[in-house]
Design a protein around this motif. Sequence first.
Motif, PDB file in Angstrom:
ATOM      1  N   UNK A   1      19.417  15.008   6.380  1.00 34.93           N
ATOM      2  CA  UNK A   1      18.931  16.383   6.252  1.00 34.93           C
ATOM      3  C   UNK A   1      17.911  16.730   7.341  1.00 34.93           C
ATOM      4  N   UNK A   2      17.520  15.734   8.153  1.00 32.50           N
ATOM      5  CA  UNK A   2      16.643  16.008   9.283  1.00 32.50           C
ATOM      6  C   UNK A   2      15.215  15.523   9.158  1.00 32.50           C
ATOM      7  N   UNK A   3      14.901  14.837   8.075  1.00 33.38           N
ATOM      8  CA  UNK A   3      13.537  14.346   7.890  1.00 33.38           C
ATOM      9  C   UNK A   3      13.356  12.968   8.508  1.00 33.38           C
ATOM     10  N   UNK A   4      12.150  12.699   8.980  1.00 29.99           N
ATOM     11  CA  UNK A   4      11.750  11.342   9.343  1.00 29.99           C
ATOM     12  C   UNK A   4      11.169  10.759   8.067  1.00 29.99           C
ATOM     13  N   UNK A   5      11.712   9.629   7.636  1.00 30.29           N
ATOM     14  CA  UNK A   5      11.343   9.057   6.347  1.00 30.29           C
ATOM     15  C   UNK A   5      10.456   7.839   6.560  1.00 30.29           C
ATOM     16  N   UNK A   6       9.353   7.796   5.814  1.00 34.87           N
ATOM     17  CA  UNK A   6       8.409   6.690   5.879  1.00 34.87           C
ATOM     18  C   UNK A   6       8.375   5.973   4.531  1.00 34.87           C
ATOM     19  N   UNK A   7       7.809   4.780   4.530  1.00 37.17           N
ATOM     20  CA  UNK A   7       7.592   4.027   3.297  1.00 37.17           C
ATOM     21  C   UNK A   7       6.127   3.980   2.946  1.00 37.17           C
ATOM     22  N   UNK A   8       5.793   3.216   1.927  1.00 35.82           N
ATOM     23  CA  UNK A   8       4.397   3.110   1.498  1.00 35.82           C
ATOM     24  C   UNK A   8       3.496   2.525   2.573  1.00 35.82           C
ATOM     25  N   UNK A   9       4.057   1.661   3.411  1.00 33.85           N
ATOM     26  CA  UNK A   9       3.257   1.015   4.452  1.00 33.85           C
ATOM     27  C   UNK A   9       2.775   2.007   5.502  1.00 33.85           C
ATOM     28  N   UNK A  10       3.407   3.167   5.574  1.00 37.73           N
ATOM     29  CA  UNK A  10       3.051   4.186   6.560  1.00 37.73           C
ATOM     30  C   UNK A  10       2.146   5.234   5.925  1.00 37.73           C
ATOM     31  N   UNK A  11       1.071   4.777   5.322  1.00 37.53           N
ATOM     32  CA  UNK A  11       0.264   5.668   4.480  1.00 37.53           C
ATOM     33  C   UNK A  11      -0.384   6.831   5.213  1.00 37.53           C
ATOM     34  N   UNK A  12      -0.551   6.754   6.495  1.00 44.20           N
ATOM     35  CA  UNK A  12      -1.202   7.834   7.237  1.00 44.20           C
ATOM     36  C   UNK A  12      -0.205   8.761   7.915  1.00 44.20           C
ATOM     37  N   UNK A  13       1.073   8.424   7.900  1.00 43.15           N
ATOM     38  CA  UNK A  13       2.072   9.230   8.584  1.00 43.15           C
ATOM     39  C   UNK A  13       2.425  10.476   7.787  1.00 43.15           C
ATOM     40  N   UNK A  14       2.445  11.612   8.477  1.00 40.27           N
ATOM     41  CA  UNK A  14       2.866  12.859   7.843  1.00 40.27           C
ATOM     42  C   UNK A  14       4.383  12.870   7.737  1.00 40.27           C
ATOM     43  N   UNK A  15       4.888  13.589   6.769  1.00 39.58           N
ATOM     44  CA  UNK A  15       6.325  13.708   6.581  1.00 39.58           C
ATOM     45  C   UNK A  15       6.726  13.227   5.202  1.00 39.58           C
ATOM     46  N   UNK A  16       7.948  12.733   5.089  1.00 37.50           N
ATOM     47  CA  UNK A  16       8.475  12.316   3.792  1.00 37.50           C
ATOM     48  C   UNK A  16       8.220  10.823   3.580  1.00 37.50           C
ATOM     49  N   UNK A  17       7.662  10.512   2.441  1.00 33.76           N
ATOM     50  CA  UNK A  17       7.462   9.118   2.036  1.00 33.76           C
ATOM     51  C   UNK A  17       8.430   8.834   0.900  1.00 33.76           C
TER      52      UNK A  17
END
Length: 137
Positions: A31-47
């Motif tokens: 769908x076009x999102x950059x997806x992060x996990x819990x380890x990427x706690x400071x990254x904006x976007x979808x976790x």
Amino acid sequence: MKEALMGDESGDRSGVILALEVEVRDVLTRAGFVVHGLEDERDAGVRVYSDVMPDAGAGVHVQWMVSDQLRTAAQAAFGRGDSTDGSRGLHRTANEVMSKALLEIVVSAGFAAVLANDPVPYVVQVYLPHENGSASG
């Protein structure tokens, strides 16, 4: 793969939840999102992350994360009691709008999901297909 998740009765619940997480990540990436996990706690976007504990919170969680700068500014304004600071409204609005959009996207992809505001607000909880409703493909 949704069919495989629905038919899994082996009791390997955590494996099924982790497979569901992979599917949800794939849908959101397509769908076009950059997806992060819990380890990427400071990254904006979808976790996106999993909860495999056998309780009401089990499943895959999808959460919109505003930038660290906005989060810090909103927290500071809240701490000062400054209701006129625009960062507070932007933080709240971005979380509300994006959590609703993420919910609609995962539901449109056939997943059973709800907006679960407890204990963490604005989190989309995606359920195993045979629990709390059923997914349609």
